[in-house]
Design an enzyme around this catalytic site. Structure first.
Site, short mmCIF file in Angstrom:
data_model
loop_
_atom_site.label_atom_id
_atom_site.label_comp_id
_atom_site.label_asym_id
_atom_site.label_seq_id
_atom_site.Cartn_x
_atom_site.Cartn_y
_atom_site.Cartn_z
N ARG A 1 0.93 -1.11 0.06
CA ARG A 1 0.01 -0.54 0.20
C ARG A 1 0.68 1.06 0.08
O ARG A 1 0.04 1.83 -0.50
CB ARG A 1 -0.63 0.24 1.37
CG ARG A 1 -0.83 0.07 2.21
CD ARG A 1 -1.73 -1.04 3.35
NE ARG A 1 -0.45 -2.17 3.40
CZ ARG A 1 -1.30 -3.62 2.83
NH1 ARG A 1 -2.42 -3.76 2.90
NH2 ARG A 1 -0.36 -4.59 3.11
N THR A 2 1.49 1.03 0.57
CA THR A 2 2.91 2.28 0.46
C THR A 2 3.11 2.88 -0.53
O THR A 2 3.15 3.79 -1.30
CB THR A 2 3.98 2.42 1.75
OG1 THR A 2 3.19 1.82 2.94
CG2 THR A 2 4.61 3.92 1.85
N LYS B 1 26.00 -4.96 -8.86
CA LYS B 1 27.17 -4.90 -9.50
C LYS B 1 28.92 -4.12 -8.32
O LYS B 1 29.42 -4.44 -8.71
CB LYS B 1 27.65 -4.23 -10.78
CG LYS B 1 26.20 -4.92 -11.70
CD LYS B 1 26.75 -4.15 -13.16
CE LYS B 1 25.54 -3.37 -13.37
NZ LYS B 1 25.70 -2.33 -14.31
N ARG C 1 12.19 3.30 0.95
CA ARG C 1 11.88 2.37 2.00
C ARG C 1 12.95 1.54 1.85
O ARG C 1 13.54 0.61 1.21
CB ARG C 1 9.76 1.81 1.58
CG ARG C 1 10.43 0.49 2.43
CD ARG C 1 9.03 -0.69 2.35
NE ARG C 1 8.24 1.06 3.15
CZ ARG C 1 6.66 0.34 3.70
NH1 ARG C 1 6.58 -1.45 3.09
NH2 ARG C 1 5.92 0.74 4.41
N HIS D 1 8.04 5.13 10.25
CA HIS D 1 7.20 5.56 8.84
C HIS D 1 6.19 6.91 8.98
O HIS D 1 5.18 6.53 9.46
CB HIS D 1 6.28 4.39 8.88
CG HIS D 1 5.79 3.59 7.59
ND1 HIS D 1 5.94 4.62 6.45
CD2 HIS D 1 5.26 2.73 7.19
CE1 HIS D 1 5.29 3.53 5.78
NE2 HIS D 1 4.70 2.67 5.88
#
Ligand code: ASP
Ligand code: CP
Length: 360
Positions: free
Chosen positions: A88-89, A117, A138, A171
């Site tokens: 949902r975020t 890499k 996030r 958050h």
């Protein structure tokens, strides 16, 4: 003169308390430039954000309104860098960008970006800032978004960063949508004041609780009750903040005993992805910290039931059809609040306000 994040070294910045860091992250009109933690938001800003979210929500209802909103930031691009799972975020940020006409790019799996890499996070984020005007990130690491904000502010192409969840730590945009949900739920019954908010579940490792608990201290006479098994009870850091703020709070293991006094119940999932030893959480008895038909009977008639989601079994599905179950609306509120935050970040919330005033 306003403090800017490039006026300070990273070492000096890190020594500051969160509230002391705030001025380095804000714009002259009080809107956030980088959104990194809940402590950036005071009451005025929360009110301004809720008003914008309400306006965007109303304007977006018609085709004309939606076209007005889409034209606001159609020259901007946003990068969603999600190296930790999200439904949902991620989707609500994509939708919020679409509402404002922002085009988006994404990296959701660092195994298919050049991090694989061996490129450093700093170089990756600087790469994004070459192509995009906003980075929404996030990550499992605490403080990474903040470090990247400092790095970018000291680069030749400063780019705002929004923290969409940083480890167990914060958050902030979830807390903003939680506050918005509480404000809307209580707007016809006296507002967000003189209320008891009960948090239940994994309060130790849940970042949404850490961010929301802080924001609640801005509202008058809010009692916070933390209900959890002892192993998952809210951390000392949160308790210290509440004590310093003079907030009214209590810790208990008696969920059914605490329920009838609650105006809002905020359930959370056991965050077992953070277990130090495999299966550690499964050995904790969490059976008394679930919300089902029996708990529904104990819930006050005008109380609301919230959850940041995703849920497992801590709210039984039979509860979903009860009018007090607010979690689906809470989730949708995230889209409006995130649109309001992005509008504010790019300085176009005033244009939205003017449009709303003229047309509605
Ligand atoms: N979705 C929320 C978070 O990312 C809550 C959870 O995952 O339990 O923190
Ligand atoms: N509430 C929340 O952050 O949900 P996701 O983890 O699905 O983004």
């Amino acid at each position: 003169m306003a403090k800017r994040i490039y006026d300070i070294s990273w070492d000096e910045y890190q020594k500051l308390q969160l509230e002391e860091r705030r001025p380095y992250l804000m714009q002259p009109d009080g809107a956030p430039y980088h959104t990194l933690f809940a402590q950036q938001f005071g009451l005025d800003l929360l009110e301004r954000l809720a008003q914008s979210a309400n306006e965007i929500r109303a304007i977006a209802k018609t085709r004309e309104g939606s076209e007005f909103l889409k034209a606001l930031l159609s020259h901007r691009r946003a990068m969603l860098y999600f190296s930790q799972p999200s439904s949902r975020t991620f989707l609500s940020f994509v939708s919020a960008c679409q509402i404002l006409g922002i085009s988006t790019g994404e990296v959701r799996d660092t195994a298919i970006s050049s991090e694989f890499k061996g490129e450093s996070r700093e170089d990756s984020v600087r790469t994004f800032s070459s192509y995009f005007d906003l980075i929404i990130m996030r990550t499992p690491e605490k403080g990474l978004a903040e470090h990247m904000a400092w790095v970018l502010s000291n680069s030749e192409r400063p780019t705002p960063i929004i923290n969409a969840g940083s480890g167990q730590d914060q958050h902030p945009t979830q807390a903003l949508l939680d506050i918005y949900t509480l404000l809307r739920s209580f707007e016809r019954s006296g507002g967000l004041r003189d209320r008891t908010v009960l948090f239940c579940g994994d309060l130790l490792r849940g970042r949404t609780v850490r961010s929301l608990s802080y924001l609640l201290t801005h509202y008058p006479n809010i009692r916070q009750v933390f209900v959890a098994p002892p192993q998952l009870q809210v951390g000392q850091d949160v308790q210290d903040v509440l004590k310093a703020k003079g907030a009214d709070f209590a810790l208990t293991g008696d969920f059914q005993g605490a329920l009838p006094a609650a105006d809002a119940v905020y359930m959370t999932r056991i965050q077992d992805e953070w277990d130090e030893k495999k299966g550690e959480s499964a050995r904790i008895d969490t059976s008394r910290f679930k919300f089902g038909a029996a708990e529904l009977k104990l819930l006050a008639p005008r109380a609301i039931l919230m959850h940041p989601l995703p849920r497992r079994d801590e709210i039984a599905t039979v509860v979903d059809s009860d009018p007090r179950a607010m979690y689906w609306r809470q989730m949708r509120n995230g889209m409006w609040v995130r649109a309001a935050l992005i509008a504010m970040t790019f300085g176009c919330d005033t244009a939205i306000h003017e449009h709303f005033r003229r047309n509605y």
